[in-house]
Write a protein that holds these residues in place. Structure first.
Motif, mmCIF file in Angstrom:
data_model
loop_
_atom_site.group_PDB
_atom_site.id
_atom_site.type_symbol
_atom_site.label_atom_id
_atom_site.label_comp_id
_atom_site.label_asym_id
_atom_site.label_seq_id
_atom_site.Cartn_x
_atom_site.Cartn_y
_atom_site.Cartn_z
ATOM 1 N N THR A 117 68.294 27.215 -25.341
ATOM 2 C CA THR A 117 69.621 27.035 -25.474
ATOM 3 C C THR A 117 70.278 28.456 -25.573
ATOM 4 O O THR A 117 71.741 28.468 -25.391
ATOM 5 C CB THR A 117 69.856 26.229 -26.881
ATOM 6 N N TRP A 154 78.063 30.176 -21.461
ATOM 7 C CA TRP A 154 79.252 29.444 -21.712
ATOM 8 C C TRP A 154 80.320 30.251 -22.350
ATOM 9 O O TRP A 154 81.377 29.873 -21.802
ATOM 10 C CB TRP A 154 78.644 28.337 -22.439
ATOM 11 N N VAL A 186 73.394 23.761 -20.798
ATOM 12 C CA VAL A 186 74.009 23.590 -22.116
ATOM 13 C C VAL A 186 73.818 22.122 -22.677
ATOM 14 O O VAL A 186 73.048 22.279 -23.923
ATOM 15 C CB VAL A 186 75.602 23.939 -22.267
ATOM 16 N N ASN A 222 79.779 35.260 -30.823
ATOM 17 C CA ASN A 222 78.812 34.074 -30.662
ATOM 18 C C ASN A 222 77.466 34.517 -31.406
ATOM 19 O O ASN A 222 76.686 33.467 -31.682
ATOM 20 C CB ASN A 222 78.838 33.746 -29.350
ATOM 21 N N GLY A 267 82.923 26.473 -28.602
ATOM 22 C CA GLY A 267 81.719 27.054 -28.159
ATOM 23 C C GLY A 267 80.946 27.535 -29.435
ATOM 24 O O GLY A 267 79.699 27.590 -29.279
ATOM 25 N N LEU A 324 74.290 28.960 -23.902
ATOM 26 C CA LEU A 324 75.300 29.162 -24.739
ATOM 27 C C LEU A 324 76.079 30.535 -24.935
ATOM 28 O O LEU A 324 77.267 30.309 -24.805
ATOM 29 C CB LEU A 324 74.775 28.648 -26.150
ATOM 30 N N GLN A 325 75.169 31.595 -24.580
ATOM 31 C CA GLN A 325 75.914 32.587 -24.583
ATOM 32 C C GLN A 325 76.821 32.802 -23.164
ATOM 33 O O GLN A 325 77.792 33.507 -23.307
ATOM 34 C CB GLN A 325 74.722 33.933 -24.654
ATOM 35 N N THR A 363 79.464 24.925 -31.311
ATOM 36 C CA THR A 363 77.989 24.280 -30.883
ATOM 37 C C THR A 363 77.078 25.211 -30.901
ATOM 38 O O THR A 363 75.984 24.676 -31.289
ATOM 39 C CB THR A 363 78.433 24.188 -29.230
ATOM 40 N N THR A 364 77.355 26.523 -31.029
ATOM 41 C CA THR A 364 76.067 27.525 -31.447
ATOM 42 C C THR A 364 75.668 27.349 -32.547
ATOM 43 O O THR A 364 74.485 27.197 -33.079
ATOM 44 C CB THR A 364 76.416 28.828 -31.036
ATOM 45 N N ALA A 422 80.274 19.932 -27.914
ATOM 46 C CA ALA A 422 80.331 20.464 -26.380
ATOM 47 C C ALA A 422 80.941 19.566 -25.319
ATOM 48 O O ALA A 422 81.740 20.104 -24.553
ATOM 49 C CB ALA A 422 78.657 20.654 -25.879
#
Length: 395
Positions: free
Chosen positions: A309, A316, A271, A333, A205, A313-314, A208-209, A376
């Motif tokens: 996003t 997730w 996401v 994150n 994760g 994302l946060q 991905t961020t 992801a």
């Protein structure tokens, strides 16, 4: 939405102004302190480094504190840091004050995200995070232009005095509106929290961020030359850049709120979908920049795609860290977002300086959210065999 969320948004507004307003004041700072523009530019890098380092350190140090107390302490650090910036007698004092201020950034958004999700019903958690981040988007639309004007008209220190006042107001609003009932310390210890960070889905994760936001800042860092130098025929005048960036800011707000709404109902599709949209916008932006009308439209689309996003994302990462260490994972994150900012700016500079050149920045940047999408997808594939409970309706 509870009033407490607007208190968090007020803090986010102040932090957003502090992070970005220095970009419009680099010439003023360099002239006043007798340093080069490139040295003044390092005040931006120093802030980003402060976010990356400060987020985990302060989150660990305050892990057993009530969350409202943490938020108030962070706003105090933020306010004192900006006061130190306003009073800084030389470049290195200003750098140190910027780094100190940045320490509050990651932990505020990390802990604030956890507090925000605890203030609302389960089906509105992502929207609550998005509402808090609206303060950051408004900072870009209103706070940064006003702060730049204030600094240019009355000296760059005036801007930091004004942000110090914003910090004091945000402290008072959080004190009054954030309820004590939401401030219970996490029932976990440092070892358990760090163990959460070692979970493969959480690490993926973070990756991905970083990759997703690196794509955004590979372009946004160089948006002015992209608008003015991409072609001698249709390039904008420099005076047009600021009004066009208002379109970007409008896109930020729209994308932020839309991303939160979609993530409330369909987290995983949000996401993946937001990364696909971001890649498409970046990948086709090079062609759009050859038309002034399309260029303005795409600047707005970039803002919308970029912040669509954020809440997914946060949220997730928060779900992957469920059970322990949510504040620490959330803060990490936020640090990942800033690491992506720095990496994207570096990559864009490499593309411009060493080829294939300015016109290729956007499509090279599109490769980064595509990479994020692959990461992801890998996280989902690895996580699937371990799912022992029914998935939430939104995912």
């Amino acid at each position: 939405m509870p009033l407490a969320l607007y208190a968090l948004a007020a803090g986010a507004f102040g932090i957003g102004v502090t992070e970005f307003v220095i970009m419009g004041l680099l010439l003023d700072v360099s002239t006043d302190l007798g340093v080069s523009i490139s040295a003044a530019g390092q005040l931006i890098s120093g802030y980003a480094l402060g976010v990356v380092i400060g987020a985990p350190l302060l989150t660990i140090a305050t892990g057993r504190w009530p969350r409202k107390t943490v938020l108030l302490a962070l706003m105090a650090i933020f306010t004192l840091g900006n006061l130190a910036c306003a009073l800084a007698p030389d470049y290195w004092t200003l750098m140190g004050a910027r780094v100190l201020t940045a320490f509050a950034h990651g932990t505020f958004f990390g802990v604030g995200s956890v507090v925000a999700t605890g203030l609302v019903a389960p089906n509105k958690k992502a929207s609550a995070i998005a509402l808090m981040f609206t303060g950051l988007t408004i900072a870009n639309i209103l706070g940064v232009p006003f702060g730049t004007w204030l600094g240019q008209a009355f000296g760059w220190r005036a801007t930091f005095w004004a942000v110090t006042l914003v910090g004091m107001v945000a402290f008072a609003i959080i004190l009054l509106l954030v309820p004590r009932s939401q401030t219970a310390p996490e029932q976990s210890n440092l070892r358990a929290d760090l163990a959460v960070l070692g979970r493969t889905p959480v690490l993926l994760g973070f990756a991905t961020t970083v990759l997703g936001y690196a794509g955004v800042f590979a372009v946004f860092t160089y948006i002015a030359p992209l608008l003015t130098e991409i072609t001698e025929i249709t390039g904008f005048e420099e005076a047009a850049v600021s009004p066009i960036l208002l379109v970007f800011g409008g896109g930020l707000i729209a994308g932020n709120l839309a991303g939160g709404k979609f993530a409330d109902r369909w987290l995983v599709p949000s996401v993946l979908g937001s990364l696909v949209v971001l890649a498409l916008v970046l990948g086709t932006m090079t062609l759009a920049l050859h038309s002034q009308v399309m260029a303005v439209i795409y600047v707005g689309l970039l803002g919308a795609a970029a912040f669509a996003t954020v809440a997914p994302l946060q949220m997730w990462v928060l779900e992957k860290a469920q059970g322990a260490g949510q504040s620490l994972a959330s803060s990490f994150n936020i640090a990942a977002f800033n690491l992506g900012n720095a990496a994207g700016a570096w990559l864009g500079g490499v593309v411009i300086a060493h080829g294939p050149g300015l016109g290729a920045v956007t499509w090279v940047a599109a490769l980064l959210p595509l990479s994020a999408l692959s990461v992801a997808a890998l996280a989902l594939r690895l996580d699937r065999p371990t799912l022992g409970e029914p998935a939430p309706a939104r995912s």
